[in-house]
Write an enzyme that holds these catalytic residues in place. Structure first.
Site, mmCIF file in Angstrom:
data_model
loop_
_atom_site.group_PDB
_atom_site.id
_atom_site.type_symbol
_atom_site.label_atom_id
_atom_site.label_comp_id
_atom_site.label_asym_id
_atom_site.label_seq_id
_atom_site.Cartn_x
_atom_site.Cartn_y
_atom_site.Cartn_z
ATOM 1 N N GLY A 16 3.517 28.855 16.759
ATOM 2 C CA GLY A 16 2.376 28.943 15.832
ATOM 3 C C GLY A 16 1.085 28.950 16.627
ATOM 4 N N GLN A 20 -4.979 28.313 13.497
ATOM 5 C CA GLN A 20 -6.261 27.616 13.671
ATOM 6 C C GLN A 20 -6.149 26.536 14.755
ATOM 7 O OE1 GLN A 20 -7.692 25.190 10.413
ATOM 8 N NE2 GLN A 20 -9.783 25.173 11.202
ATOM 9 N N ARG A 44 3.105 36.622 14.897
ATOM 10 C CA ARG A 44 2.187 37.764 15.014
ATOM 11 C C ARG A 44 2.479 38.611 16.249
ATOM 12 N NH1 ARG A 44 -3.612 34.883 13.703
ATOM 13 N NH2 ARG A 44 -2.809 33.565 12.031
ATOM 14 N N ASN A 60 9.990 34.674 15.511
ATOM 15 C CA ASN A 60 10.091 34.122 14.162
ATOM 16 C C ASN A 60 10.886 32.828 14.286
ATOM 17 O OD1 ASN A 60 10.563 33.406 11.559
ATOM 18 N ND2 ASN A 60 11.399 35.387 10.908
ATOM 19 N N TYR A 150 3.669 21.753 -0.198
ATOM 20 C CA TYR A 150 3.275 21.531 1.206
ATOM 21 C C TYR A 150 3.393 20.041 1.546
ATOM 22 C CZ TYR A 150 -0.061 21.261 5.157
ATOM 23 O OH TYR A 150 -0.681 21.026 6.363
HETATM 24 N N1 LIG Z 1 -5.686 23.326 9.705
HETATM 25 C C1 LIG Z 1 -5.685 22.168 9.053
HETATM 26 O O1 LIG Z 1 -6.715 21.765 8.512
HETATM 27 C C2 LIG Z 1 -4.436 21.328 9.031
HETATM 28 C C3 LIG Z 1 -4.496 20.066 8.410
HETATM 29 C C4 LIG Z 1 -3.346 19.294 8.372
HETATM 30 C C5 LIG Z 1 -2.184 19.726 8.974
HETATM 31 N N2 LIG Z 1 -2.145 20.951 9.574
HETATM 32 C C6 LIG Z 1 -0.876 21.401 10.172
HETATM 33 O O2 LIG Z 1 -1.080 21.873 11.488
HETATM 34 C C7 LIG Z 1 -0.172 22.967 11.764
HETATM 35 C C8 LIG Z 1 -0.979 24.178 12.202
HETATM 36 O O3 LIG Z 1 -1.898 24.490 11.184
HETATM 37 P P1 LIG Z 1 -2.918 25.704 11.298
HETATM 38 O O4 LIG Z 1 -4.070 25.359 10.466
HETATM 39 O O5 LIG Z 1 -3.095 26.075 12.711
HETATM 40 O O6 LIG Z 1 -2.095 26.826 10.527
HETATM 41 P P2 LIG Z 1 -2.346 28.416 10.551
HETATM 42 O O7 LIG Z 1 -1.841 28.943 9.262
HETATM 43 O O8 LIG Z 1 -3.731 28.712 10.984
HETATM 44 O O9 LIG Z 1 -1.373 28.872 11.731
HETATM 45 C C9 LIG Z 1 0.022 28.883 11.614
HETATM 46 C C10 LIG Z 1 0.562 29.894 12.599
HETATM 47 O O10 LIG Z 1 1.983 29.915 12.439
HETATM 48 C C11 LIG Z 1 2.398 31.272 12.524
HETATM 49 N N3 LIG Z 1 3.668 31.431 11.829
HETATM 50 C C12 LIG Z 1 3.872 31.500 10.502
HETATM 51 N N4 LIG Z 1 5.166 31.696 10.250
HETATM 52 C C13 LIG Z 1 5.805 31.762 11.438
HETATM 53 C C14 LIG Z 1 7.152 31.981 11.815
HETATM 54 N N5 LIG Z 1 8.110 32.184 10.905
HETATM 55 N N6 LIG Z 1 7.459 31.981 13.126
HETATM 56 C C15 LIG Z 1 6.479 31.796 14.075
HETATM 57 N N7 LIG Z 1 5.182 31.595 13.766
HETATM 58 C C16 LIG Z 1 4.848 31.586 12.458
HETATM 59 C C17 LIG Z 1 1.276 32.064 11.878
HETATM 60 O O11 LIG Z 1 1.305 33.430 12.289
HETATM 61 C C18 LIG Z 1 0.048 31.319 12.350
HETATM 62 O O12 LIG Z 1 -0.478 31.879 13.536
HETATM 63 C C19 LIG Z 1 0.620 23.169 10.492
HETATM 64 O O13 LIG Z 1 1.838 22.470 10.581
HETATM 65 C C20 LIG Z 1 -0.254 22.545 9.421
HETATM 66 O O14 LIG Z 1 0.512 22.105 8.338
HETATM 67 C C21 LIG Z 1 -3.249 21.764 9.604
#
Ligand SMILES: NC(=O)c1ccc[n+]([C@@H]2O[C@H](COP(=O)([O-])OP(=O)(O)OC[C@H]3O[C@@H](n4cnc5c(N)ncnc54)[C@H](O)[C@@H]3O)[C@@H](O)[C@H]2O)c1
Length: 326
Positions: A16, A20, A44, A60, A150
């Site tokens: 991932g 973000q 991606r 994936n 979620y």
């Molecule tokens: N951003 C926040 O504010 C926040 C807050 C709490 C928890 N989190 C957790 O932090 C983690 C990262 O969050 P984020 O904000 O970076 O999410 P995001 O959606 O920005 O990034 C997730 C990434 O995972 C990739 N992805 C999706 N499906 C996939 C697959 N099948 N195989 C491989 N890659 C895949 C996507 O392409 C993306 O680049 C997550 O577990 C999220 O639940 C985020």
């Protein structure tokens, strides 16, 4: 930080890595352990222009065989598993969110035991809390009865992490991130995304339409703090990591009105309107502030950014980016 005479023995996988958090965490890990020792993986297609470009594997994570091939080819010492479907997107497709969030975690946990990965990081979220949790200073052991798919997946994931720690001795570590605010990377479909989008509207001089009500207070954190917290938790001696579900983590709580007013000090003509949508209900189910005293006690966690310093840093960096592009 590794010094010249310290030999790096780490080989790290970030799943991932284009998201973000993944984008910034990958950069921080590479700075510390060297580019070649941190492999970025994401669904991606590779973006050769991105800072996270190499080494990169298109993966994936739901394809367990592909993940296993990668784990046999490289002897990873640490895996950061960040791929997930976030809160707002998850409500649009609950089955897909459950499948991605749960199956991927189980693949990572299972293969990490099999291939003897030393340390795993998997983020949870404040979304594990729900309408019955305390609204103010929600404690580490506050009721976790989430109202979103979620949140359900994160609560279940926390127990899976704890189970693998207890049953197999897997060194899994986790943080319940609040809403994260960043300038390098964009948010990926969560309920706190407005707190990033608002800056982009402000520097472009656009009217900002906020999808939450003006007084909706939520726990938030600047990305610099979130990345540092992640590295600090992963650095902590294993015996100090007493929580093997996930740690509460706290930095700033604010409402859309409060962040707007702080931004307005630097952008006096900036205007906002409030048009709450389905995300309002999710926001209303979460605590407004989090008690992170256990993280402070166990591994000396302490946030550095407050609302004022975060807004100043965001505007500096986004403003600079806009000027460079123009
Ligand atoms: N951003 C926040 O504010 C926040 C807050 C709490 C928890 N989190 C957790 O932090 C983690 C990262 O969050 P984020 O904000 O970076 O999410 P995001 O959606 O920005 O990034 C997730 C990434 O995972 C990739 N992805 C999706 N499906 C996939 C697959 N099948 N195989 C491989 N890659 C895949 C996507 O392409 C993306 O680049 C997550 O577990 C999220 O639940 C985020």
């Amino acid at each position: 930080m590794l010094t010249e005479n310290m030999e790096n023995t780490e080989k790290i996988l970030v799943i991932g890595a284009c998201g973000q958090i993944g984008g910034e965490l990958t950069l921080a890990l590479r700075k510390r352990f060297g580019n070649g020792n941190v492999i970025a993986a994401d669904l991606r297609a590779p973006d050769t222009t991105a800072e996270t470009a190499l080494p990169y594997v298109q993966l994936n994570v739901l394809d367990k065989l592909a993940l296993e091939e990668l784990m046999t080819a490289e002897s990873f010492t640490q895996v950061f598993h960040l791929a997930a479907m976030l809160s707002a997107n998850g409500e649009r497709d609950p089955q897909a969110a459950w499948k991605l969030n749960m199956d991927s975690l189980l693949h990572v946990l299972d293969l990490s035991v099999k291939y003897r990965v030393s340390k795993i990081f998997w983020p949870s979220s404040i979304a594990v809390f729900g309408p019955d949790s305390p609204k103010q200073r929600c404690p580490q052991q506050g009721v976790t009865a989430p109202g979103t798919v979620y949140g359900i997946s994160k609560a279940a994931g926390e127990y899976w992490c704890n189970y693998y720690f207890e049953k197999y001795g897997l060194d899994v570590r986790s943080i319940r991130y609040p809403g994260l605010i960043s300038y390098k990377t964009l948010p990926g479909g969560g309920t706190t995304d407005y707190a990033v989008d608002i800056f982009h509207s402000a520097v472009k001089g656009e009217l900002f339409q906020c999808f939450l009500k003006e007084n909706t207070v939520l726990p938030m954190m600047y990305m610099n703090d979130a990345v540092r917290a992640t590295l600090e938790l992963m650095d902590a001696p294993a015996e100090q990591v007493g929580i093997r579900t996930s740690y509460n983590l706290s930095a700033i709580s604010f409402s859309p009105k409060e962040i707007y007013e702080e931004i307005k000090k630097a952008c006096p003509d900036f205007k906002i309107t409030y048009q709450p949508d389905a995300r309002q209900q999710i926001a209303d189910s979460w605590p407004q502030s989090i008690d992170d005293s256990v993280a402070r006690l166990h591994w000396n966690w302490m946030a550095a950014y407050d609302l004022k310093s975060m807004v100043a840093d965001m505007l500096d960096n986004i403003g600079t980016k806009v000027v460079v592009k123009a």
